[in-house]
Design an enzyme around this catalytic site. Structure first.
Site, PDB file in Angstrom:
ATOM      1  N   TYR A 156       5.222   4.598   2.110  1.00  0.00           N
ATOM      2  CA  TYR A 156       7.051   5.738   1.657  1.00  0.00           C
ATOM      3  C   TYR A 156       6.730   6.118   2.879  1.00  0.00           C
ATOM      4  CZ  TYR A 156       8.829  10.040   0.342  1.00  0.00           C
ATOM      5  OH  TYR A 156       9.589  11.253   0.909  1.00  0.00           O
TER       6      TYR A 156
HETATM    7  N1  LIG Z   1       8.834  16.287  -4.052  1.00  0.00           N
HETATM    8  C1  LIG Z   1       8.655  16.450  -2.510  1.00  0.00           C
HETATM    9  O1  LIG Z   1       7.246  16.525  -1.933  1.00  0.00           O
HETATM   10  C2  LIG Z   1       9.449  15.584  -1.826  1.00  0.00           C
HETATM   11  C3  LIG Z   1       9.221  16.290  -0.180  1.00  0.00           C
HETATM   12  C4  LIG Z   1       9.885  15.348   0.733  1.00  0.00           C
HETATM   13  C5  LIG Z   1      11.306  14.456   0.563  1.00  0.00           C
HETATM   14  N2  LIG Z   1      10.815  14.369  -0.613  1.00  0.00           N
HETATM   15  C6  LIG Z   1      12.003  13.419  -0.982  1.00  0.00           C
HETATM   16  O2  LIG Z   1      13.581  14.457  -1.558  1.00  0.00           O
HETATM   17  C7  LIG Z   1      14.495  13.371  -2.632  1.00  0.00           C
HETATM   18  C8  LIG Z   1      13.773  13.598  -4.011  1.00  0.00           C
HETATM   19  O3  LIG Z   1      13.407  13.706  -4.490  1.00  0.00           O
HETATM   20  P1  LIG Z   1      12.567  14.797  -5.523  1.00  0.00           P
HETATM   21  O4  LIG Z   1      11.510  15.325  -5.527  1.00  0.00           O
HETATM   22  O5  LIG Z   1      13.740  15.181  -6.016  1.00  0.00           O
HETATM   23  O6  LIG Z   1      12.148  13.322  -6.886  1.00  0.00           O
HETATM   24  P2  LIG Z   1      12.344  13.868  -8.319  1.00  0.00           P
HETATM   25  O7  LIG Z   1      12.406  14.600  -8.981  1.00  0.00           O
HETATM   26  O8  LIG Z   1      11.397  12.115  -8.895  1.00  0.00           O
HETATM   27  O9  LIG Z   1      13.679  12.733  -8.376  1.00  0.00           O
HETATM   28  C9  LIG Z   1      13.906  11.489  -7.848  1.00  0.00           C
HETATM   29  C10 LIG Z   1      15.876  11.886  -7.895  1.00  0.00           C
HETATM   30  O10 LIG Z   1      16.087  10.068  -7.025  1.00  0.00           O
HETATM   31  C11 LIG Z   1      16.341   9.336  -8.435  1.00  0.00           C
HETATM   32  N3  LIG Z   1      16.307   8.052  -8.044  1.00  0.00           N
HETATM   33  C12 LIG Z   1      15.430   7.582  -7.511  1.00  0.00           C
HETATM   34  N4  LIG Z   1      15.684   6.400  -7.432  1.00  0.00           N
HETATM   35  C13 LIG Z   1      16.422   5.712  -7.441  1.00  0.00           C
HETATM   36  C14 LIG Z   1      17.730   4.500  -7.250  1.00  0.00           C
HETATM   37  N5  LIG Z   1      17.178   3.350  -7.114  1.00  0.00           N
HETATM   38  N6  LIG Z   1      18.826   4.934  -7.582  1.00  0.00           N
HETATM   39  C15 LIG Z   1      19.165   6.010  -7.806  1.00  0.00           C
HETATM   40  N7  LIG Z   1      18.421   7.421  -7.767  1.00  0.00           N
HETATM   41  C16 LIG Z   1      16.979   6.591  -8.295  1.00  0.00           C
HETATM   42  C17 LIG Z   1      15.919   9.630  -9.447  1.00  0.00           C
HETATM   43  O11 LIG Z   1      16.558   8.982 -10.542  1.00  0.00           O
HETATM   44  P3  LIG Z   1      15.850   9.148 -12.055  1.00  0.00           P
HETATM   45  O12 LIG Z   1      16.053   9.745 -13.000  1.00  0.00           O
HETATM   46  O13 LIG Z   1      16.663   7.641 -13.066  1.00  0.00           O
HETATM   47  O14 LIG Z   1      14.871   8.531 -11.842  1.00  0.00           O
HETATM   48  C18 LIG Z   1      15.798  11.160 -10.139  1.00  0.00           C
HETATM   49  O15 LIG Z   1      17.107  11.355  -9.469  1.00  0.00           O
HETATM   50  C19 LIG Z   1      13.479  11.972  -2.178  1.00  0.00           C
HETATM   51  O16 LIG Z   1      14.277  11.511  -1.508  1.00  0.00           O
HETATM   52  C20 LIG Z   1      11.905  11.908  -2.010  1.00  0.00           C
HETATM   53  O17 LIG Z   1      11.608  10.974  -0.752  1.00  0.00           O
HETATM   54  C21 LIG Z   1      10.754  14.857  -1.765  1.00  0.00           C
END
Ligand SMILES: NC(=O)c1ccc[n+]([C@@H]2O[C@H](COP(=O)([O-])OP(=O)(O)OC[C@H]3O[C@@H](n4cnc5c(N)ncnc54)[C@H](OP(=O)(O)O)[C@@H]3O)[C@@H](O)[C@H]2O)c1
Length: 251
Positions: A156
């Protein structure tokens, strides 16, 4: 004229929070969602309740072959709803994590991460570039895990490292059109990410909180408003940067 932002994965988590934050800052939003149309519709309704315009469009960022058709659909929506042929801000937020040691990581997990976080970002920007207005912006979501390491996140974090490199190249190539490109790198945030591991695993939550200068893990409200403010005119001279939003994790 209001700016229009397209956010991938905007139906929940940080994408949803960013969409609502942008609307609170006076922007309109294209809520891209992979499959949960009902959640995306709720985000659209919340944005409209804030007095802004919004539309939900289906997009799986790992389906590169679908991008030209998505661009056509987007163009139609821009004309119909906004009377425009362009939008202003692309936020590449969509993504998933895998919490697995290197020794147990499968090729399918690795490819899935690179498809969504690297190829998807690269080819979506390529497909949508003609629709991004001169002077527009791109924000690519990265992670604190590119600066510090935490066992289980190797594939990742490597994918996000590629996105940070890509961010600088996009900034250079798109700069002549006045398009600023930055990477926002959240620390550990309580969302559904990685099966909700930061929110629901008390040991990991406490470990990350203990490593964080501000003394806790992040919440979605720590991220969305920051992205909205980065997209404001006040930050127009910021480009090619990796901006960490982690409360000072592992400093
Ligand atoms: N939370 C953390 O600790 C954290 C830290 C650093 C970076 N990030 C980054 O922040 C971003 C958002 O993460 P989050 O925490 O909001 O995660 P999350 O709550 O799991 O939400 C992920 C979102 O991405 C969508 N998604 C995943 N795969 C996809 C695909 N192939 N096509 C279109 N949409 C897709 C999901 O859609 P579905 O509802 O359809 O699954 C959901 O809307 C990501 O890039 C993650 O790597 C997160």
């Amino acid at each position: 004229m209001s700016k229009i932002a397209l956010i991938t994965g905007a139906n929940r988590g940080l994408g949803r929070n960013t969409a609502l934050s942008i609307a609170r800052h006076g922007g309109d939003v294209i809520v891209a969602y992979r499959g949960n149309a009902a959640q995306a519709g709720e985000v659209v309704a919340e944005i409209e309740a804030l007095g802004r315009k919004a539309v939900a469009l289906q997009l799986d960022v790992s389906e590169m072959a679908s991008f030209p058709a998505f661009a056509d659909t987007l163009r139609d929506s821009l004309r119909k709803i906004w009377g425009r042929d362009s939008f202003d801000h692309l936020v590449n937020n969509a993504g998933h994590g895998e919490f697995v040691p290197i020794g147990e990581t499968t090729e399918a997990q690795f490819d899935g991460l690179f498809d969504v976080h690297v190829k998807g970002v690269f080819f979506l920007a390529q497909a949508l570039l003609p629709l991004i207005a001169d002077g527009g912006r791109i924000v690519n979501f990265s992670t604190g895990l590119t600066r510090f390491s935490s066992p289980g996140f190797a594939a990742y974090a490597a994918a996000k490292g590629a996105v940070e490199t890509l961010t600088r190249y996009m900034a250079q190539e798109f700069g002549p059109r006045g398009i600023a490109v930055n990477a926002v790198a959240p620390g550990a945030i309580e969302t559904d990410f990685g099966g909700g591991i930061v929110r629901d695993n008390p040991d990991l939550n406490a470990k990350f909180a203990g490593l964080t200068a501000l003394g806790r893990v992040g919440l979605p409200d720590d991220i969305g408003p920051m992205v909205a403010s980065l997209l404001s005119d006040d930050n127009r001279w910021v480009t090619a940067q990796r901006i960490e939003v982690s409360g000072g994790q592992a400093i």
